[in-house]
Design an enzyme around this catalytic site. Structure first.
Site, PDB file in Angstrom:
ATOM      1  N   ASP A   1       0.819  -1.220   0.000  1.00 44.42           N
ATOM      2  CA  ASP A   1       0.000   0.000   0.000  1.00 44.42           C
ATOM      3  C   ASP A   1       0.853   1.271   0.000  1.00 44.42           C
ATOM      4  O   ASP A   1       0.652   2.165   0.832  1.00 44.42           O
ATOM      5  CB  ASP A   1      -0.947   0.015   1.200  1.00 44.42           C
ATOM      6  CG  ASP A   1      -1.717  -1.276   1.369  1.00 44.42           C
ATOM      7  OD1 ASP A   1      -2.050  -1.893   0.345  1.00 44.42           O
ATOM      8  OD2 ASP A   1      -1.978  -1.675   2.520  1.00 44.42           O
TER       9      ASP A   1
ATOM     10  N   GLU B   1     -11.058   0.843  -3.687  1.00 46.57           N
ATOM     11  CA  GLU B   1     -10.488   1.306  -2.414  1.00 46.57           C
ATOM     12  C   GLU B   1      -9.271   2.180  -2.714  1.00 46.57           C
ATOM     13  O   GLU B   1      -8.984   2.518  -3.856  1.00 46.57           O
ATOM     14  CB  GLU B   1     -10.088   0.095  -1.557  1.00 46.57           C
ATOM     15  CG  GLU B   1      -9.138  -0.843  -2.263  1.00 46.57           C
ATOM     16  CD  GLU B   1      -8.882  -2.147  -1.505  1.00 46.57           C
ATOM     17  OE1 GLU B   1      -9.128  -2.190  -0.289  1.00 46.57           O
ATOM     18  OE2 GLU B   1      -8.441  -3.114  -2.137  1.00 46.57           O
TER      19      GLU B   1
END
Length: 536
Positions: free
Chosen positions: A13, A191
């Site tokens: 991420d 997301e």
């Protein structure tokens, strides 16, 4: 050339941030403490860990958080002379709910003491903060929908119910209306929102397709920050779904930066799968790593990979011509008052309960079992290579089989192997191996040794050799020859895909030292060193 991954091992991420001529990447740490890893570079080739900002109870306490909960997808930015860190602490993984709490903390220097957190909202995870050029700040996160299929804005995955946007003020908090600005494409699982602005366009990048082999970076744009947003002509900027033989897989979830040299780069998470011990399947023992690609702007004001298509390259042109550093052996002695930078532990901010440094040793204080979600003494570092060896020495005098200490390869409570010194009735001090091969939900142990191996008094050296999907433990005393113990074990289970599969756990393989004492006596174990020896 830049060589991918730029952050090997569990570093997912990647939030990408520039401050002048300095570049930073913040990555998720999930249940590992302290929270968030921040790396620094001035050439985009070699990166150094410079901070783990969530390092005290006020900022983070994850005791009781299930495996693969905790810190999801931080966002690091620099504005107004400060660094801004937005992060989620996820308290639940399985079932219809997530219970995800979003916070903001700031600091003038990335390696300084970060401010006490401000709670922003809990409507979903993957928060992001955009600093507009008019001085306004905008907070985003995906919205979590617990109601089931057919109830959300995205017809493919109702739980991921679009990207929420709301103005945020440092003194007033959230202000103004909440706007669902983007439902996502038909890939679903939308997301990880990030916005940047260029030529009057607001560009929105998201991650889609889940964090497994269907992952992608999706791009959209709008003249207004609140939308509506139109999709990129290719929908995705980066995606390897249709190229199963490409060496970089599971690519998605990253962020855009324009460098001070005028080049454009975009980070992304990635995995490097290997086959299992029988030569089949795909397993990523190094977890989700961080890669980077150089991009170009098209005449249509859309961003594209420099090499064309959607596949990121293993080697990418660098802006400086710096040579990537080669892997080196890391030999640590515990003769200081701080853990070496590469080590972390699990969940708790109260370190004095689980370890201490002094007298040239790292002392682990036996607490709860190796699979506890509350208080376990396990100090470990990431596996960063597909083949490596790790070594340590332990002094430990157990008096019951409820006490054990030693060397482990560890993913979570359901996926680990551990060579341990313990006490066996009728045998005395002995070596045993505990394994958990991905069984869920019971987390049943296996005992690979036919019988515990008796050992004499004194320190015991332990070693593990990992070669892709196989691993072997070794031991010795008083400088003797290394002796193998137990069978060759399945190292592929210590991976994202081990056990329940690719979408069930999100960290990566660690190797380190562990001590537990389920009698409640808190028996300590002393470790003198830890060597990590990369091979490939």
């Amino acid at each position: 050339m830049i060589r991918n991954p730029i952050l090997p091992g569990f570093n997912p991420d990647p939030s990408f941030c520039r401050a002048g001529e300095d570049y930073y990447i913040a990555t998720s740490t999930f249940e590992w403490y302290p929270g968030v890893q921040i790396f620094h570079s001035r050439d985009l080739v070699n990166w150094t860990l410079v901070a783990r900002p969530l390092d005290r109870k006020e900022l983070l306490d994850m005791r009781g958080n299930p495996d693969s909960c905790g810190i999801w997808a931080p966002c690091l930015s620099h504005a107004d002379g400060r660094f801004w860190l937005v992060y989620t602490d996820v308290k639940r993984l399985d079932g219809n709910f997530k219970d995800a709490h979003n916070y903001i903390t700031t600091c003038e220097t990335v390696d300084g003491e970060w401010s006490d957190p401000v709670h922003v909202n809990s409507s979903g995870f993957d928060p992001s903060l955009f600093h507009d050029d008019d001085g306004r700040k905008w907070f985003m996160n995906m919205q979590w929908n617990h109601r089931g299929p057919g109830t959300g804005g995205n017809p493919k995955h109702a739980s991921f119910d679009g990207i929420l946007l709301q103005e945020w003020h440092p003194e007033k908090g959230l202000i103004g209306p909440v706007t669902n600005i983007y439902p996502g494409t038909d890939r679903g699982l939308t997301e990880a929102p990030h916005i940047f602005k260029r030529n009057g366009w607001y560009y929105l990048t998201t991650a889609e397709g889940g964090t497994g082999y269907g992952h992608a970076v999706t791009m959209a744009r709008s003249r207004s920050i609140t939308g509506p947003y139109e999709d990129h002509p290719n929908r995705h900027l980066i995606c390897t779904t249709d190229a199963p033989d490409h060496p970089l897989q599971r690519t998605g979830h990253g962020q855009y930066v324009e460098t001070h040299w005028g080049d454009i780069y975009h980070t992304f998470l990635m995995g490097r799968p290997i086959p299992g011990p029988d030569g089949t399947g795909r397993f990523c023992p190094l977890g989700r790593e961080t890669g980077i690609e150089r991009c170009v702007w098209g005449e249509d004001d859309w961003l594209y990979l420099e090499g064309g298509g959607l596949l990121p390259r293993v080697e990418v042109p660098s802006p400086t011509g710096t040579v990537p550093a080669e892997p080196e052996a890391v030999r640590r002695k515990f003769d200081g008052d701080m853990l070496p930078d590469e080590f972390q532990w699990l969940r708790t901010p109260e370190t004095d309960r689980i370890f201490r440094l002094g007298n040239g040793v790292l002392t682990l204080i036996g607490r709860e079992s190796i699979g506890s979600w509350f208080e376990q003494a396990l100090v470990a570092r990431r596996q960063e290579h597909l083949a490596y060896a790790a070594e340590t020495q332990v002094s430990f005098e157990p008096v019951t089989y409820q006490q054990a200490a030693g060397l482990t390869t560890y993913y979570n409570r359901y996926k680990f192997h551990a060579l341990l010194v313990t006490h066996e009735p009728g045998t005395g001090r002995a070596l045993t191996i505990l394994s958990c091969n991905g069984d869920w939900p019971d987390g049943a142990l296996t005992l690979p040794l036919d019988q515990p191996v008796p050992v004499a008094e004194g320190p015991i050296e332990m070693r593990v050799e990992v070669d892709h999907a196989r691993q072997q433990f070794f031991w010795r005393q008083e400088g003797g020859e290394w002796r193998p113990i137990g069978p060759v074990l399945d190292a592929a289970v210590i991976s994202d895909e081990g056990g329940r599969g690719e979408h069930a756990s999100f960290t990566g393989a660690f190797t380190g030292m562990v001590c537990f004492d389920t009698s409640g006596s808190g028996l300590p174990a002393a470790f003198t060193h830890f060597n990590y020896l990369p091979r490939q």
